[in-house]
Design an enzyme around this catalytic site. Structure first.
Site, PDB file in Angstrom:
ATOM      1  N   CYS A 112       0.805  -1.218   0.000  1.00 23.36           N
ATOM      2  CA  CYS A 112       0.000   0.000   0.000  1.00 23.36           C
ATOM      3  C   CYS A 112       0.842   1.274   0.000  1.00 23.36           C
ATOM      4  O   CYS A 112       0.286   2.383  -0.004  1.00 23.36           O
ATOM      5  CB  CYS A 112      -0.935  -0.010   1.202  1.00 23.36           C
ATOM      6  SG  CYS A 112      -1.939  -1.513   1.251  1.00 23.36           S
ATOM      7  N   HIS A 135      -2.879   7.831   6.125  1.00 27.42           N
ATOM      8  CA  HIS A 135      -3.068   6.504   5.523  1.00 27.42           C
ATOM      9  C   HIS A 135      -4.430   5.962   5.929  1.00 27.42           C
ATOM     10  O   HIS A 135      -5.132   5.386   5.100  1.00 27.42           O
ATOM     11  CB  HIS A 135      -1.929   5.582   5.955  1.00 27.42           C
ATOM     12  CG  HIS A 135      -1.904   4.290   5.204  1.00 27.42           C
ATOM     13  ND1 HIS A 135      -1.792   4.230   3.835  1.00 27.42           N
ATOM     14  CD2 HIS A 135      -1.986   2.989   5.634  1.00 27.42           C
ATOM     15  CE1 HIS A 135      -1.794   2.959   3.446  1.00 27.42           C
ATOM     16  NE2 HIS A 135      -1.925   2.197   4.519  1.00 27.42           N
ATOM     17  N   GLU A 160      -1.165   5.360  13.680  1.00 25.56           N
ATOM     18  CA  GLU A 160      -0.856   6.561  12.897  1.00 25.56           C
ATOM     19  C   GLU A 160      -1.138   7.826  13.700  1.00 25.56           C
ATOM     20  O   GLU A 160      -0.394   8.817  13.594  1.00 25.56           O
ATOM     21  CB  GLU A 160      -1.657   6.571  11.592  1.00 25.56           C
ATOM     22  CG  GLU A 160      -1.259   7.721  10.679  1.00 25.56           C
ATOM     23  CD  GLU A 160      -1.885   7.642   9.300  1.00 25.56           C
ATOM     24  OE1 GLU A 160      -1.467   8.425   8.409  1.00 25.56           O
ATOM     25  OE2 GLU A 160      -2.792   6.810   9.088  1.00 25.56           O
ATOM     26  N   LYS A 214      -9.899   7.605   2.453  1.00 29.89           N
ATOM     27  CA  LYS A 214     -10.345   6.212   2.281  1.00 29.89           C
ATOM     28  C   LYS A 214     -11.745   6.005   2.829  1.00 29.89           C
ATOM     29  O   LYS A 214     -12.395   5.004   2.507  1.00 29.89           O
ATOM     30  CB  LYS A 214      -9.361   5.252   2.955  1.00 29.89           C
ATOM     31  CG  LYS A 214      -8.005   5.141   2.272  1.00 29.89           C
ATOM     32  CD  LYS A 214      -7.118   4.123   2.975  1.00 29.89           C
ATOM     33  CE  LYS A 214      -5.757   3.977   2.287  1.00 29.89           C
ATOM     34  NZ  LYS A 214      -4.883   5.148   2.513  1.00 29.89           N
ATOM     35  N   HIS A 232      -9.936   1.504   0.153  1.00 29.73           N
ATOM     36  CA  HIS A 232      -8.479   1.368   0.123  1.00 29.73           C
ATOM     37  C   HIS A 232      -8.044   0.832  -1.236  1.00 29.73           C
ATOM     38  O   HIS A 232      -8.290  -0.328  -1.561  1.00 29.73           O
ATOM     39  CB  HIS A 232      -8.027   0.436   1.238  1.00 29.73           C
ATOM     40  CG  HIS A 232      -6.547   0.460   1.481  1.00 29.73           C
ATOM     41  ND1 HIS A 232      -5.646   1.115   0.656  1.00 29.73           N
ATOM     42  CD2 HIS A 232      -5.795  -0.093   2.479  1.00 29.73           C
ATOM     43  CE1 HIS A 232      -4.433   0.953   1.132  1.00 29.73           C
ATOM     44  NE2 HIS A 232      -4.498   0.230   2.235  1.00 29.73           N
ATOM     45  N   PHE A 272       1.963  -3.472   3.998  1.00 29.25           N
ATOM     46  CA  PHE A 272       2.381  -4.799   4.435  1.00 29.25           C
ATOM     47  C   PHE A 272       3.882  -4.957   4.179  1.00 29.25           C
ATOM     48  O   PHE A 272       4.422  -4.431   3.205  1.00 29.25           O
ATOM     49  CB  PHE A 272       1.622  -5.872   3.666  1.00 29.25           C
ATOM     50  CG  PHE A 272       0.204  -6.106   4.145  1.00 29.25           C
ATOM     51  CD1 PHE A 272      -0.392  -5.303   5.100  1.00 29.25           C
ATOM     52  CD2 PHE A 272      -0.551  -7.148   3.612  1.00 29.25           C
ATOM     53  CE1 PHE A 272      -1.698  -5.525   5.529  1.00 29.25           C
ATOM     54  CE2 PHE A 272      -1.859  -7.385   4.028  1.00 29.25           C
ATOM     55  CZ  PHE A 272      -2.427  -6.572   4.979  1.00 29.25           C
TER      56      PHE A 272
END
Length: 416
Positions: free
Chosen positions: A167, A307, A317, A338, A343, A402
């Site tokens: 991502c 994010h 975050e 998002k 996403h 990831f």
């Protein structure tokens, strides 16, 4: 190389394909008005899946952007990349000629690449035999063919590659393109991310990892970053592409300048295959380094496009922002777009960097939708429910992925 020796890099073109619409103006208007692009999955029968919702791109006709004979050589993520690149290049009024072709490059990333085509042709192989697999199968699915097809389309013969960093892919491609211009390897870069993995294999895999929202009866409210009742992200698709140019190169040709890419950093948590450390140590260092690279004062940051995936990591975050900005964190508007787009995985950084750029241009900060129950661990100003008009001079776009990858970008307004 010192800060003064680095070449300055600006954004001169934007292109979008998203669940909110096709094209920058349509998507931006929908985003700022709080519309959702999320609904029930229509690509296949998802009845037996724990998560049955997604941010699908609607009304996309590849023939509007690509010659018919070329369409069959591209999986959908490549088609999206070509379409978004066409809008960005047109928006920049960029002409690629024999004189400049070696100085124009392409870096468009994807987290997964052509998984739907892999799924489809594996079935063809098993049911109909190896001679029924298309000869275009490999270039349909490998991730660097988004960059490859865009380069072929426009005749861009400069640096060509892609980041495949889950991502963070979009942010990494923007940052890497930024570096190539900064250090003189190119004058212009077509950069961003593209993704299209709304297929049974991806849905099953993410659902098995318990990463996806199961709010199937209320898809428009399923993506709820920073809300206490968030239960996972919503898988989405699309592409976001930017044209980056060296500042004087852009000025010399009279290009429209949206904003400047001022700083970039990337690093690794080296902690876990999918989860960040609870203290957000890696992301904190990444954001600190991006700010240092930019030369922008923390006091000048007026907006953070988070994010914000609608998972437990939203609280991490939030900590990262507090670690970096201290008490001032509470005064900086933060939003996760998002909440409306879902996403987009490897395309997220591309579209969200465009949203951050437009926030700088318009002085309009997009909201975070669906915050209904406050989470005590998420206590910043998330611009809940409604866009906010605020003139800002600098902004942040965060992307984490990831594998523990972190990629942060700093954008600032260019005052002519």
């Amino acid at each position: 190389m010192s800060q003064n020796q680095k070449r300055r890099v600006v954004i001169t073109g934007l292109g979008l394909v998203t669940p909110l619409g096709i094209g920058v103006s349509h998507t931006w208007e929908a985003l700022c008005s709080g519309q959702s692009g999320i609904g029930p999955i229509t690509r296949f029968d998802a009845t037996n899946y724990p998560s049955r919702i997604a941010g699908e791109v609607k009304n996309f006709n590849p023939a509007d952007f690509i010659e018919k004979k070329e369409i069959k050589k591209m999986d959908t993520f490549i088609q999206y990349a070509v379409a978004a690149s066409q809008e960005a290049v047109s928006d920049a009024k960029l002409e690629i000629t024999q004189e400049n072709e070696d100085r124009v490059g392409v870096y468009i990333g994807s987290g997964i690449g052509g998984l739907p085509a892999i799924e489809h042709y594996h079935k063809v192989l098993l049911e109909r035999g190896p001679d029924r697999v298309t000869p275009f199968f490999i270039p349909m699915v490998i991730t660097n063919l988004a960059s490859g097809q865009v380069a072929i389309r426009f005749g861009a013969k400069g640096p060509n590659s892609c980041a495949v960093t889950a991502c963070a892919s979009g942010n990494n491609c923007i940052g890497d393109g930024f570096r190539l211009i900064q250090y003189g390897e190119a004058d212009t870069m077509i950069v961003g991310g593209a993704e299209s993995t709304i297929c049974s294999t991806a849905l099953a895999g993410f659902a098995s990892a318990k990463a996806l929202s199961r709010r199937n009866d209320d898809p428009e409210h399923a993506s709820r970053p920073f809300d206490k009742d968030r239960d996972g992200f919503v898988i989405s698709e699309g592409a976001g592409v930017l044209v980056l140019e060296e500042l004087e190169h852009a000025r010399a040709r009279g290009a429209k300048i949206y904003a400047e890419v001022a700083g970039y950093a990337m690093n690794s948590d080296a902690f876990h295959i999918t989860a960040p450390p609870e203290n957000g140590g890696g992301a904190t260092k990444c954001l600190e380094r991006a700010l240092q690279d930019s030369g922008v004062s923390k006091d000048d940051i007026g907006y953070i496009n988070a994010h914000g995936t609608s998972t437990f990591a939203d609280a991490v975050e939030t900590q990262v922002i507090k670690h970096v900005f201290g008490e001032r964190a509470y005064a900086i508007p933060v939003s996760s777009t998002k909440s409306m787009t879902g996403h987009l995985l490897g395309a997220a950084g591309g579209i969200e960097s465009i949203f951050t750029t437009l926030a700088l241009r318009d002085g309009r900060l997009p909201p975070t939708m669906n915050i209904e129950t406050p989470d005590p661990d998420c206590d910043l100003d998330y611009i809940p429910g409604k866009a906010r008009d605020v003139n800002i001079s600098a902004a942040v776009s965060n992307a984490f992925g990831f594998g523990g990858v972190n990629a942060c970008l700093i954008f600032k307004r260019v005052d002519e």
